[in-house]
Design a protein around this motif. Sequence first.
Motif, PDB file in Angstrom:
ATOM      1  N   ALA A 184      -2.517   7.677   1.040  1.00 54.82           N
ATOM      2  CA  ALA A 184      -3.518   6.323   1.053  1.00 54.82           C
ATOM      3  C   ALA A 184      -2.714   5.316  -0.361  1.00 54.82           C
ATOM      4  O   ALA A 184      -3.391   5.069  -1.157  1.00 54.82           O
ATOM      5  CB  ALA A 184      -5.495   5.928   0.805  1.00 54.82           C
ATOM      6  N   ALA A 185      -1.806   4.583   0.076  1.00 52.10           N
ATOM      7  CA  ALA A 185      -1.039   4.091  -0.788  1.00 52.10           C
ATOM      8  C   ALA A 185      -1.424   2.383  -0.966  1.00 52.10           C
ATOM      9  O   ALA A 185      -0.765   1.652  -1.004  1.00 52.10           O
ATOM     10  CB  ALA A 185       0.566   3.829  -0.551  1.00 52.10           C
ATOM     11  N   GLY A 186      -2.015   1.701   0.091  1.00 52.48           N
ATOM     12  CA  GLY A 186      -2.585   1.080   0.732  1.00 52.48           C
ATOM     13  C   GLY A 186      -2.783  -0.162  -0.897  1.00 52.48           C
ATOM     14  O   GLY A 186      -3.397   0.614  -1.117  1.00 52.48           O
ATOM     15  N   ARG A 187      -2.507  -1.624  -0.434  1.00 53.20           N
ATOM     16  CA  ARG A 187      -3.011  -2.573  -1.768  1.00 53.20           C
ATOM     17  C   ARG A 187      -3.867  -3.838  -1.160  1.00 53.20           C
ATOM     18  O   ARG A 187      -3.070  -4.227   0.294  1.00 53.20           O
ATOM     19  CB  ARG A 187      -1.574  -2.781  -2.451  1.00 53.20           C
ATOM     20  CG  ARG A 187      -1.161  -1.688  -3.225  1.00 53.20           C
ATOM     21  CD  ARG A 187       0.246  -2.126  -4.118  1.00 53.20           C
ATOM     22  NE  ARG A 187       0.868  -0.885  -4.967  1.00 53.20           N
ATOM     23  CZ  ARG A 187       2.176  -0.914  -5.295  1.00 53.20           C
ATOM     24  NH1 ARG A 187       2.912  -1.862  -4.955  1.00 53.20           N
ATOM     25  NH2 ARG A 187       2.348  -0.097  -5.921  1.00 53.20           N
ATOM     26  N   VAL A 188      -4.233  -4.082  -1.851  1.00 53.28           N
ATOM     27  CA  VAL A 188      -4.926  -5.409  -1.206  1.00 53.28           C
ATOM     28  C   VAL A 188      -3.973  -6.707  -1.785  1.00 53.28           C
ATOM     29  O   VAL A 188      -3.834  -6.748  -2.877  1.00 53.28           O
ATOM     30  CB  VAL A 188      -6.217  -5.981  -1.353  1.00 53.28           C
ATOM     31  CG1 VAL A 188      -7.026  -7.516  -1.099  1.00 53.28           C
ATOM     32  CG2 VAL A 188      -7.440  -4.836  -0.991  1.00 53.28           C
ATOM     33  N   LEU A 189      -3.621  -7.152  -0.907  1.00 55.30           N
ATOM     34  CA  LEU A 189      -2.482  -8.021  -1.051  1.00 55.30           C
ATOM     35  C   LEU A 189      -2.886 -10.078  -2.057  1.00 55.30           C
ATOM     36  O   LEU A 189      -3.040 -10.464  -0.201  1.00 55.30           O
ATOM     37  CB  LEU A 189      -1.151  -8.223  -0.366  1.00 55.30           C
ATOM     38  CG  LEU A 189      -0.411  -7.061   0.358  1.00 55.30           C
ATOM     39  CD1 LEU A 189       0.443  -7.204   1.046  1.00 55.30           C
ATOM     40  CD2 LEU A 189      -0.364  -6.410  -1.361  1.00 55.30           C
ATOM     41  N   LEU A 190      -3.820 -10.184  -3.152  1.00 54.71           N
ATOM     42  CA  LEU A 190      -4.086 -11.128  -3.115  1.00 54.71           C
ATOM     43  C   LEU A 190      -2.934 -12.371  -3.793  1.00 54.71           C
ATOM     44  O   LEU A 190      -2.197 -11.904  -4.739  1.00 54.71           O
ATOM     45  CB  LEU A 190      -4.616 -11.030  -4.636  1.00 54.71           C
ATOM     46  CG  LEU A 190      -6.317 -10.109  -3.634  1.00 54.71           C
ATOM     47  CD1 LEU A 190      -7.155 -10.188  -5.190  1.00 54.71           C
ATOM     48  CD2 LEU A 190      -7.125 -10.601  -2.531  1.00 54.71           C
TER      49      LEU A 190
END
Length: 531
Positions: free
Chosen positions: A512-518
């Motif tokens: 699970a390598a996803g990030r929230v791109l703010l």
Amino acid sequence: MTRLPLLALVPLLIGAAPPPVDVVIRGGTVYTGADTPPATGDVEIAGDRIVYVGPTRGTAATRVIDARGKIVAPGFIDAHTHPDTYIRSPDPQQRLNIAWLGQGVSTIVTGVDGGGTPDVAADAKKLEASGIGTNTVPFVGFGAIRARVLGQADRAPTPAELEQEKALAAKAMCEGALGLSTGLFYAPQSYATTDEVVAVAAEAGKRGGMYDTHQRDESSYTIGLMNSTREAIEIGRRAGTPVHFAHLKALGVDLQGQAPALIAIIDAARRAGQDVTADQYPWLASGSSVDASLVPRWAVDGGYKRMIARFDDPAALARIKVEMRENLRRRGGAPSLLLTSAGQPWTGKTLQQMADLWHVDPIDAAIRILRVPDVRGDEPAGVGVASFNMADRDVDLIMRQPWVVTSSDGSDGHPRQFATFPRKYQTYVRERHVLSLADFIRRSTGLTADMYRLRGRGYLRPGYFADVVVFDPVRFAPRADYVHPTRPSVGVDALFVNGRPALAKGATTGVAAGRVLLRDRPAACPAPAGT
């Protein structure tokens, strides 16, 4: 096919051995996401970054992927998604977001159609802590803002309430939202005037955000598609924001063949200097619900229980049925509505088939379905539909516009959630030649990143984040259809998200390598507390 620039050979020419890396994707046909020809070469990854794109140079690596005969591209970016079943699931395997990973998608845009929470920072923290498989890019939603201040009411906000709406939008922008999304087709957002939307959207504009819209009317329900498109452009102009049309289309029998007029309105705004773009899904059936497709907006004022009360009022019901019948006509009739929600007696059948089975009129069948509540009792259960309402000629023409990118609008029960990108490739590139392979990749990667200003994403370039897909140009294909909407797509050999393997040899890795791109905190925001 061209060779990559001679500049990429400089380390070899001067005899310097390149440092070892984590991954080399070797010998593939590399499309960088830019509007340039492909080339045979390598992509090298160290940590979460791309460190080299060019001819093979013999770099030592912990892992080498043989990509000969395969396409290597930036991970696809889905410009409009509804992934909550996955990324908000209590099941860690669900949160890997395999519906999108299996298509080669590394980044999804969320909070669309006005649904994004104003609590952007808290939500991002929660998602990252839980572990998600894809990157997400959040909008703040006008619907979520309005519901927090006004509930489901069909009325204008007071001046004080409008200030509350604006404050929520500003807060979300300062916490990193991409911009403001709306779903003005849906109640209670449909109750808002243009001026109200402009006032809230201007808070995004002041902070460098964009205005993304499921516009008020994609068909002939209220103000009509052309006037609705003009309204969205006006909102962006007055609010000082770029305008992005979600899932642009000409919906329903009254609008089929009208894509040229729709495109002309947008092109005129662009020639006048306004930043106007759109996304589109490659399907002839939209995804919606029985109530949104058929029930008049006044009848859902106040929410589900108020709608049911109106069904129980003979005079109100008679009026509702008249308007539902007209809405069904513009959608193409009862045979054009396929009921898609899982686990219901009507799953996989058309509204016409259920009417025949129950020996009732299609409108009565729709009302019978709507009367079944969910477990909480405040929404209808099992009302998803695939609505077959578009024409090939319109879809093709919109797809070819240079300001249109790929989206799935992926929602539960519709095959677009599992199969949009391979379908666009197989149907519109390989079979019907509406787009070239290069166009398909550009409109699914770099062009999308440019529109949404996703820094360090969407391109295979040194220093960019290592979101990379490797797919087989022969095998990349959808398997989901309207009867089997969750069948995984095939043909993606490998997918990296932030340098980590999400898919390997076509199978999920469990990473699970996803990030929230703010977005970076805009200058028009107060400094965070404690700084």
